[in-house]
Design a protein around this motif. Structure first.
Motif, PDB file in Angstrom:
ATOM      1  N   HIS A 333       0.847  -1.198   0.000  1.00  0.00           N
ATOM      2  CA  HIS A 333       0.000   0.000   0.000  1.00  0.00           C
ATOM      3  C   HIS A 333       0.886   1.253   0.000  1.00  0.00           C
ATOM      4  N   ASP A 334       0.299   2.370  -0.365  1.00  0.00           N
ATOM      5  CA  ASP A 334       1.070   3.614  -0.450  1.00  0.00           C
ATOM      6  C   ASP A 334       0.526   4.677   0.497  1.00  0.00           C
ATOM      7  N   LEU A 335      -0.112   4.250   1.596  1.00  0.00           N
ATOM      8  CA  LEU A 335      -0.661   5.212   2.540  1.00  0.00           C
ATOM      9  C   LEU A 335       0.463   5.956   3.256  1.00  0.00           C
ATOM     10  N   SER A 336       0.205   7.189   3.563  1.00  0.00           N
ATOM     11  CA  SER A 336       1.170   7.982   4.315  1.00  0.00           C
ATOM     12  C   SER A 336       1.254   7.463   5.744  1.00  0.00           C
ATOM     13  N   ALA A 337       2.309   7.844   6.460  1.00  0.00           N
ATOM     14  CA  ALA A 337       2.493   7.381   7.833  1.00  0.00           C
ATOM     15  C   ALA A 337       1.358   7.858   8.733  1.00  0.00           C
ATOM     16  N   GLU A 355      -5.857  -9.356  13.785  1.00  0.00           N
ATOM     17  CA  GLU A 355      -4.787  -8.871  12.919  1.00  0.00           C
ATOM     18  C   GLU A 355      -5.396  -8.214  11.686  1.00  0.00           C
ATOM     19  N   ALA A 356      -4.615  -7.342  11.032  1.00  0.00           N
ATOM     20  CA  ALA A 356      -5.088  -6.686   9.814  1.00  0.00           C
ATOM     21  C   ALA A 356      -3.925  -6.476   8.862  1.00  0.00           C
ATOM     22  N   TYR A 357      -4.175  -6.746   7.575  1.00  0.00           N
ATOM     23  CA  TYR A 357      -3.163  -6.574   6.520  1.00  0.00           C
ATOM     24  C   TYR A 357      -3.744  -5.680   5.432  1.00  0.00           C
ATOM     25  N   LEU A 358      -2.973  -4.692   5.008  1.00  0.00           N
ATOM     26  CA  LEU A 358      -3.428  -3.753   3.983  1.00  0.00           C
ATOM     27  C   LEU A 358      -2.498  -3.826   2.783  1.00  0.00           C
ATOM     28  N   VAL A 359      -3.072  -4.082   1.600  1.00  0.00           N
ATOM     29  CA  VAL A 359      -2.300  -4.125   0.354  1.00  0.00           C
ATOM     30  C   VAL A 359      -3.058  -3.347  -0.722  1.00  0.00           C
ATOM     31  N   ARG A 360      -2.446  -3.230  -1.865  1.00  0.00           N
ATOM     32  CA  ARG A 360      -3.048  -2.534  -3.009  1.00  0.00           C
ATOM     33  C   ARG A 360      -3.090  -3.507  -4.183  1.00  0.00           C
ATOM     34  N   LYS A 361      -4.252  -3.623  -4.808  1.00  0.00           N
ATOM     35  CA  LYS A 361      -4.387  -4.523  -5.954  1.00  0.00           C
ATOM     36  C   LYS A 361      -3.746  -3.889  -7.182  1.00  0.00           C
ATOM     37  N   THR A 362      -2.988  -4.677  -7.927  1.00  0.00           N
ATOM     38  CA  THR A 362      -2.370  -4.201  -9.164  1.00  0.00           C
ATOM     39  C   THR A 362      -3.431  -4.160 -10.261  1.00  0.00           C
ATOM     40  N   LEU A 363      -3.626  -2.992 -10.854  1.00  0.00           N
ATOM     41  CA  LEU A 363      -4.709  -2.771 -11.814  1.00  0.00           C
ATOM     42  C   LEU A 363      -4.175  -2.496 -13.218  1.00  0.00           C
ATOM     43  N   GLN A 364      -4.992  -2.905 -14.192  1.00  0.00           N
ATOM     44  CA  GLN A 364      -4.681  -2.611 -15.588  1.00  0.00           C
ATOM     45  C   GLN A 364      -5.372  -1.334 -16.056  1.00  0.00           C
ATOM     46  N   TYR A 365      -6.568  -1.090 -15.552  1.00  0.00           N
ATOM     47  CA  TYR A 365      -7.352   0.056 -15.997  1.00  0.00           C
ATOM     48  C   TYR A 365      -7.410   1.116 -14.887  1.00  0.00           C
ATOM     49  N   PHE A 366      -7.124   2.334 -15.248  1.00  0.00           N
ATOM     50  CA  PHE A 366      -7.098   3.451 -14.312  1.00  0.00           C
ATOM     51  C   PHE A 366      -6.259   3.127 -13.074  1.00  0.00           C
ATOM     52  N   PRO A 367      -5.000   2.702 -13.243  1.00  0.00           N
ATOM     53  CA  PRO A 367      -4.178   2.334 -12.079  1.00  0.00           C
ATOM     54  C   PRO A 367      -3.871   3.518 -11.172  1.00  0.00           C
ATOM     55  N   GLU A 368      -4.043   4.738 -11.682  1.00  0.00           N
ATOM     56  CA  GLU A 368      -3.774   5.914 -10.855  1.00  0.00           C
ATOM     57  C   GLU A 368      -4.839   6.132  -9.792  1.00  0.00           C
ATOM     58  N   PRO A 370      -6.225   4.113  -6.925  1.00  0.00           N
ATOM     59  CA  PRO A 370      -5.872   2.856  -6.242  1.00  0.00           C
ATOM     60  C   PRO A 370      -7.080   2.112  -5.698  1.00  0.00           C
ATOM     61  N   PHE A 371      -6.895   0.800  -5.593  1.00  0.00           N
ATOM     62  CA  PHE A 371      -7.909  -0.100  -5.046  1.00  0.00           C
ATOM     63  C   PHE A 371      -7.232  -0.937  -3.972  1.00  0.00           C
ATOM     64  N   TYR A 372      -7.637  -0.721  -2.714  1.00  0.00           N
ATOM     65  CA  TYR A 372      -6.976  -1.361  -1.584  1.00  0.00           C
ATOM     66  C   TYR A 372      -7.769  -2.578  -1.099  1.00  0.00           C
ATOM     67  N   VAL A 373      -7.059  -3.479  -0.436  1.00  0.00           N
ATOM     68  CA  VAL A 373      -7.676  -4.640   0.200  1.00  0.00           C
ATOM     69  C   VAL A 373      -7.218  -4.670   1.650  1.00  0.00           C
ATOM     70  N   LEU A 374      -8.194  -4.633   2.562  1.00  0.00           N
ATOM     71  CA  LEU A 374      -7.904  -4.731   3.992  1.00  0.00           C
ATOM     72  C   LEU A 374      -8.368  -6.103   4.460  1.00  0.00           C
ATOM     73  N   LEU A 402     -11.254   4.717   5.838  1.00  0.00           N
ATOM     74  CA  LEU A 402     -10.549   3.960   4.802  1.00  0.00           C
ATOM     75  C   LEU A 402     -10.357   4.814   3.552  1.00  0.00           C
ATOM     76  N   PRO A 403      -9.359   4.481   2.735  1.00  0.00           N
ATOM     77  CA  PRO A 403      -9.258   5.123   1.414  1.00  0.00           C
ATOM     78  C   PRO A 403     -10.528   4.882   0.607  1.00  0.00           C
ATOM     79  N   ASN A 404     -10.766   5.694  -0.407  1.00  0.00           N
ATOM     80  CA  ASN A 404     -12.041   5.691  -1.125  1.00  0.00           C
ATOM     81  C   ASN A 404     -12.450   4.322  -1.636  1.00  0.00           C
ATOM     82  N   GLN A 405     -11.529   3.595  -2.257  1.00  0.00           N
ATOM     83  CA  GLN A 405     -11.848   2.259  -2.772  1.00  0.00           C
ATOM     84  C   GLN A 405     -11.078   1.224  -1.970  1.00  0.00           C
TER      85      GLN A 405
END
Length: 433
Positions: A333-337, A355-368, A370-374, A402-405
């Protein structure tokens, strides 16, 4: 938004479609059901099946005849049910007469068809006080309908119970067909283009945190502000609102219809939609709404942005964000501190979150965008309800900043996804001490 109201118009062509479909469809379905019933007949299921079959015929007639009058459509739905059920018993009456005639011919040589029919009517008259089809129905009622796996061992309902049972079957058939006909005739129709509106088109998602505000804005006709809350790229995710748009396929001047549905999961984990709002927008209202929605898309001048008028790209982006699986690719993920610290502080308030894990899904369309998974590992109670997990996920969707998506999932039953998120994240964003 003002509610959509059908014009209640029905042409002579539409009436012909309804009449022919009611007669032909009712007789055909009833006759076919009788043939099948010679082998097997399932109570409740068969009446429902006949109702849905009759409803399918009505849908075709209403759409082909362009019937926009729900009352007329409902009336013909009821007529179709009566003809259908009548033909079911009518076919039984015909078979009864054929069998009786064969028996009479064997016992009395040289008997004509008219004489045979008179003998049958005399028999029914003596047994029931009526002859013909009515006498046949009364005779069958006297014999009683048996309900059970085998007719010989089933429970006989008796004469009164049989009449009640037949009325229940007729009610099931009629109500089913009438309801289908009514809802079909109420569907949006463009009077200028003389066409039914297209099927609803998914145009975006409203996050649960904004859902109440979004509905209030629509109710107060503040469409520009409402459009800013809609994300045109986000895929379908439980606990959010899904927004659809319907328009005439050929007329550019028809008023669009906006439908808002809540998204949830049933006990089997399947997504289900429940309509919470629907209304007609004027062209000026739609333009304000559409302009606000498109502002949420990346501009063509930005890096990696896709042109906003490419509906196919937007649809593919929605599909890409509508699910996650072990076959997807993820990155850190690219969240700020500060944003991460705020999320950790909020997660610490929930006793069930282990426990909780936060990542970002790699996208092909509109990658700018972001789409996160918690991913959440939940602490289970010794005794808990089946709704404990979905209730927690919904609560987190509403209350966390949470982030928008962001897709929130529970990892307890998915070891493969747990392993992928753990490897991608490197370490848990939160772990209860």
């Amino acid at each position: 938004m003002k509610p959509y109201q059908p014009s209640n118009k029905v042409t002579s062509t539409g009436l012909k479609w309804l009449l022919l479909s009611s007669v032909i469809g009712g007789l055909a379905i009833g006759g076919l059901t009788h043939l099948i019933s010679l082998l097997v007949y399932l109570i409740v299921l068969f009446p429902l099946g006949m109702g849905f079959a009759g409803g399918t015929v009505m849908v075709a007639a209403i759409r082909q005849g362009k019937v926009r009058n729900p009352a007329i459509a409902t009336l013909f739905g009821v007529i179709t049910g009566l003809l259908l059920y009548g033909s079911l018993h009518g076919a039984g009456y015909w078979q009864f007469k054929q069998s009786a005639s064969e028996q009479i011919t064997k016992e009395l040589e040289g008997v004509s068809d008219n004489q045979s029919n008179n003998i049958i009517d005399t028999f029914l008259q003596e047994k029931t006080g009526s002859k013909g089809f009515l006498g046949y129905l009364k005779h069958n009622a006297q014999q009683g309908v048996s309900i059970g796996r085998l007719e010989s061992t089933g429970t006989n309902l008796g004469e009164t119970g049989t009449w009640i049972y037949w009325l229940i079957e007729l009610a099931i058939i009629d109500i089913t067909i009438a309801a289908i006909a009514y809802s079909t005739a109420k569907n949006p129709f463009c009077e200028n283009g003389d066409q039914w509106y297209k099927h609803p088109e998914h145009i975006g998602i409203v996050n649960l945190q904004c859902s109440e505000n979004f509905l209030n804005l629509l109710q107060n006709d503040r469409f520009g502000e409402a459009g800013k809350l809609l994300d045109p790229l986000q895929g379908i995710h439980p606990a959010n609102l899904e927004v659809y748009l319907q328009r005439c396929p050929c007329c550019k001047f028809s008023d669009p219809i906006l439908t808002v549905s809540s998204i949830s999961k049933d006990s089997n984990g399947n997504l289900k939609l429940k309509q919470v709002a629907q209304g007609v927008l004027s062209l000026s209202q739609y333009n304000k709404f559409h302009e606000a929605v498109t502002q949420n898309l990346p501009r063509s001048g930005e890096p990696n942005a896709v042109p906003t008028n490419d509906d196919e790209e937007i649809s593919l982006a929605q599909q890409e964000r509508s699910s996650i699986s072990v076959g997807d690719r993820f990155e850190s993920h690219d969240l700020s501190a500060s944003a991460q610290a705020k999320l950790v502080e909020q997660l610490s308030r929930y006793r069930q979150v282990k426990e909780a894990y936060l990542v970002r899904k790699t996208l092909q369309y509109f990658p700018e965008t972001p789409f996160y998974v918690l991913g959440i590992i939940r602490r289970r109670g010794f005794i808990e309800l089946e709704e404990a997990e979905p209730n927690l996920l919904k609560k987190l969707m509403i209350e966390l900043a949470l982030p928008n998506q962001t897709w929130v999932i529970c990892l307890n039953k998915d070891r493969a996804m747990t392993k992928i998120l753990q490897q991608t994240a490197g370490q848990a964003i939160y772990r209860k001490k």
